[in-house]
Design a protein around this motif. Structure first.
Motif, short mmCIF file in Angstrom:
data_model
loop_
_atom_site.label_atom_id
_atom_site.label_comp_id
_atom_site.label_asym_id
_atom_site.label_seq_id
_atom_site.Cartn_x
_atom_site.Cartn_y
_atom_site.Cartn_z
N ALA A 40 11.89 35.24 60.59
CA ALA A 40 11.84 35.86 61.20
C ALA A 40 11.41 34.91 62.13
O ALA A 40 10.32 34.50 62.47
CB ALA A 40 11.47 36.99 62.17
N GLU A 43 9.05 35.84 68.58
CA GLU A 43 7.37 36.70 68.63
C GLU A 43 7.99 37.85 68.17
O GLU A 43 8.84 39.35 68.57
CB GLU A 43 7.19 37.36 70.30
CG GLU A 43 6.02 37.92 69.96
CD GLU A 43 5.51 38.16 71.35
OE1 GLU A 43 4.11 38.57 71.49
OE2 GLU A 43 6.09 38.95 72.53
N THR A 44 7.56 38.41 67.03
CA THR A 44 8.40 39.31 66.02
C THR A 44 6.96 40.71 66.56
O THR A 44 5.89 41.19 67.16
CB THR A 44 8.30 39.13 65.02
OG1 THR A 44 6.55 38.81 64.47
CG2 THR A 44 8.50 38.35 64.77
N SER A 72 7.03 40.52 60.64
CA SER A 72 6.93 38.98 60.64
C SER A 72 8.22 39.32 60.34
O SER A 72 9.10 38.04 60.35
CB SER A 72 6.13 38.58 60.08
OG SER A 72 4.52 38.63 60.10
N TYR A 74 12.72 39.46 58.91
CA TYR A 74 14.35 39.73 59.85
C TYR A 74 14.63 41.60 59.63
O TYR A 74 13.32 41.65 58.80
CB TYR A 74 14.67 39.10 59.61
CG TYR A 74 15.22 37.88 60.12
CD1 TYR A 74 15.27 37.46 61.70
CD2 TYR A 74 15.66 36.35 59.02
CE1 TYR A 74 15.91 36.31 61.78
CE2 TYR A 74 15.59 35.74 59.82
CZ TYR A 74 15.65 35.04 61.07
OH TYR A 74 15.65 33.67 61.50
N THR A 181 11.45 40.24 68.60
CA THR A 181 12.72 39.87 68.44
C THR A 181 13.42 40.55 66.93
O THR A 181 14.50 40.59 66.24
CB THR A 181 12.93 38.24 67.88
OG1 THR A 181 11.30 38.42 66.02
CG2 THR A 181 12.06 37.87 68.74
N ASN A 182 12.28 41.80 66.68
CA ASN A 182 12.50 42.40 65.44
C ASN A 182 12.84 44.00 65.55
O ASN A 182 12.32 44.43 64.76
CB ASN A 182 11.87 41.79 63.68
CG ASN A 182 11.12 41.59 64.51
OD1 ASN A 182 10.25 41.95 64.88
ND2 ASN A 182 10.16 42.08 63.32
#
Length: 707
Positions: A40, A43-44, A72, A74, A181-182
């Motif tokens: 990913a 920023e996770t 971290s 996806y 982001t995830n």
């Protein structure tokens, strides 16, 4: 009315695959793609937590648990992250917990360092705070009502004075909806507490089950649900996958149970107001049980209505025992139900109208119960125990479960209260304890005459991960590849390696066995997973008990070039002297379309495979299950939510092992032995089996369905 086509072909249409074991899966399915699990960008969730100093304590917990890599990756995660002060307070509570089943919950002192040194405790705490495969903001959580599932079901409500969302009546979201982001991160002011009480202790505390709990204590069965772990530390030599990468391998083994219990309100609805009323009820239900419960009659055991309630065949004891399973499961794992976790992963594979179900052994000697979800849609997750439909597993139509009205409901079954239910005044549902779960019921659960002669008088398909309960009790059966990868230090999560002595009901006759499990994936397999192994194998597996009858016995397998040739046996014990060979050796390297088998694409044939099925059966084979082969032209459209590839259709078979009389009072051990002495890396597989009463197989009016 008798269907003419079915009259011609009789029972020969039955399509069911007896389960894919890992070996089979490997033969006809690509290896799981793990290449992008940890790539990913932006920023996770892990990055967010790491950069916030006030969350450093929980970040250390995540690192110890190995779940920082998951966050971290996806995917879609909802994370509830407690502050440092919350973690410090929780560690202190754990260390000083007077109710803990293990002194101080395994902590050497009440410091953060002691917590971080306890890997399994960090695993538990971390998982309780992570919801995978779905992003839920405070708006998505319904303004603070309902529940959310992490490693346990967490009730959600709103604080009336502040309007903030509270989890499990203890942890308030103080910094909501940080989008990464995830997924999303919610900061909370308290650690969501884990239950440290044993089942027996929790039952005593839950006052709405006072009558059932009194019976649990009087029968002595309360002592049968106090164990929480096998007294073994497991070691294993070969932990490598076929490509040489190391696999996760458990070093201990939890023991867990599920108790189904009628709350006092349900008891009262059935005229039971106290323990004496329940004793009278049990006497009425079980007093003449020997006339239909085969086990005591075959063993020469008398049913007792006396006052020795610890007698396992006292009627009150029988009533309570039938409520207890040897496997501990939350409500959303009682069957492999369709939910966002599996739907998004494209692994849930009950398509073409198929409905999730499973059978489980109870503490009433050699009995089973059926849990069925007849409406598997996301919004209709009703679970029933021992629901009974006429002619279940038979059909009068090709490609369906039968015409309208063919399967009238003869007994609705006992409904299990879910988190969305507050029926009958019961406020306790899906109660997680240290060593299992308590589920409340909306009716009286009994093993009466209609269960063995009605509910269980159908094609009985047993998944290996339900009757080998170690899969369930150790969180392996419903795990994802990413979850297993985390337990494996970020390595492969596609399989799990097991020590040869890990399962109570699996015996290895040689040290050359390798036991493996393929974690749920997009496989052409029953319930998307399978148990397998390789080596110069020789092992036996204890099969689940069934009511006394004559059955056709079937096993699943998938033809594969790297499979082995194996001889099968059936025995009344694990002793080799009790084993009798079943049929000739099976060579699973023979291709599925080889004339010795002769499987075809039924959907390309004018008669939908009727003639081919008859020929297959004459050679001792049946096709694989239609319920995980995606055909949008059949069923209710559920298949559109599944991504089964067309090249996997018809990739598996069932082998008919013969007809045999099975007694409920006997043990049944199934032996698998390699017969190719110069090959020691070929695979065996054991995903599921079928026991089918002969009058179901030989029904001259209806045919066995394809599901």
């Amino acid at each position: 009315m008798k269907n003419h086509l079915f009259n011609i072909c009789g029972r020969l249409l039955a399509f069911g695959v007896v389960g894919l074991t890992m070996a089979a899966v490997i033969g006809c399915n690509p290896e799981p793609d793990e290449s992008d699990l940890y790539t990913a960008t932006g920023e996770t969730a892990a990055d967010f937590i790491k950069r916030k100093p006030e969350l450093s304590a929980f970040n250390n917990i995540l690192n110890t648990a190995g779940l920082d890599r998951n966050l971290s990756a996806y995917g879609e995660f909802t994370c509830f992250i407690p502050t440092n002060d919350a973690v410090v307070a929780y560690v202190n509570r754990l260390y000083n917990d007077a109710d803990a089943s293990i002194p101080h919950n395994g902590l050497s002192d009440n410091s953060l360092e002691a917590l971080i040194a306890n890997d399994s405790l960090c695993q538990d705490i971390a998982k309780y705070h992570l919801h995978s495969n779905e992003t839920l903001t405070t708006i998505d959580m319904g303004g603070g009502s309902g529940s959310i599932s992490t490693m346990l079901r967490i009730p959600i409500n709103s604080d009336g004075s502040t309007g903030k969302i509270v989890l499990n009546q203890s942890a308030t979201i103080i910094e909501p909806d940080s989008i990464v982001t995830n997924g999303v991160v919610h900061v909370i002011d308290s650690v969501i507490p884990r239950n440290t009480r044993l089942l027996s202790e929790e039952m005593e505390r839950l006052t709405e089950f006072s009558i059932f709990n009194e019976a649990l204590v009087m029968t002595g069965l309360v002592d049968s649900v106090k164990k929480s772990k096998k007294d073994v530390t497991y070691t294993i030599g070969d932990i490598n996958d076929t490509n040489g990468s190391p696999l996760y391998h458990p070093e201990d083994c939890k023991v867990m149970f599920t108790i189904f219990a009628e709350p006092d309100s349900v008891m009262r609805q059935n005229g039971i107001n106290n323990i004496n009323d329940l004793i009278a009820y049990a006497n009425r239900i079980y007093g003449d049980a020997a006339s239909w419960y085969d086990y005591p009659a075959e063993k020469g055991i008398a049913i007792s209505t006396g006052d020795d309630y610890t007698n396992r065949f006292n009627t009150l004891n029988m009533f309570v025992a039938y409520h207890i399973l040897y496997a501990g499961m939350p409500e959303d794992e009682l069957v492999y139900e369709r939910n966002t976790k599996w739907q998004r992963a494209q692994t849930w594979n009950y398509v073409n109208d198929a409905m999730p179900f499973d059978y489980y052994e109870t503490m009433l000697p050699n009995t089973i119960l059926k849990i069925w979800q007849p409406q598997p849609m996301l919004t209709r997750k009703t679970l029933y125990i021992n629901r009974y439909l006429a002619f279940n597993t038979l059909t009068d139509q090709l490609g369906t479960m039968g015409s309208a009205g063919m399967h009238p409901v003869l007994r609705e079954g006992v409904k299990i209260n879910r988190s969305t239910d507050k029926a009958n005044g019961c406020q306790s549902w899906n109660v997680q304890t240290y060593n299992g779960y308590i589920h409340s019921l909306q009716g009286m659960l009994v093993y009466d005459e209609l269960v063995p002669k009605g509910v269980l008088h159908e094609r009985l398909r047993f998944d290996s991960t339900t009757f080998l309960v170690e899969f369930i009790n150790n969180g392996i059966r419903m795990s994802t590849i990413s979850e297993m990868s985390a337990l494996n230090g970020g390595g492969s999560g596609a399989r799990v390696a097991f020590p040869l002595n890990y399962f109570d009901n699996v015996v290895s006759y040689t040290s050359e066995n390798r036991f493996r499990y393929n974690v749920k994936g997009a496989y052409n397999a029953w319930q998307s997973d399978t148990f397998q192994g390789w080596g110069d194998y020789d092992l036996a597996i204890k099969l689940p008990p069934v009511p006394t009858n004559t059955y056709e016995f079937r096993i699943f397998y998938t033809p594969m070039s790297h499979g082995g040739m194996m001889q099968f046996y059936m025995g009344s014990s694990s002793s080799l002297q009790s084993m009798m060979a079943l049929d000739i050796p099976l060579d699973v390297r023979i291709p599925i379309d080889d004339p010795r088998i002769g499987s075809t694409h039924f959907y390309e044939e004018d008669d939908l495979g009727v003639a081919t099925d008859a020929a297959l059966r004459n050679r001792g084979y049946m096709r694989g299950l239609f319920s995980y082969v995606d055909h949008p032209e059949y069923g209710d459209g559920n298949s559109t939510d599944h991504n089964m590839r067309s090249d996997l259709r018809n990739a598996s078979l069932r082998k008919i092992m013969g007809r045999m009389v099975l007694k409920q009072s006997d043990e049944h051990w199934f032996r698998i032995k390699n017969v190719i002495s110069d090959e020691t890396d070929l695979k065996w597989q054991f995903d599921y089996i079928e026991f089918v009463p002969i009058d179901v197989v030989d029904n001259d009016t209806y045919s066995e369905d394809w599901f």
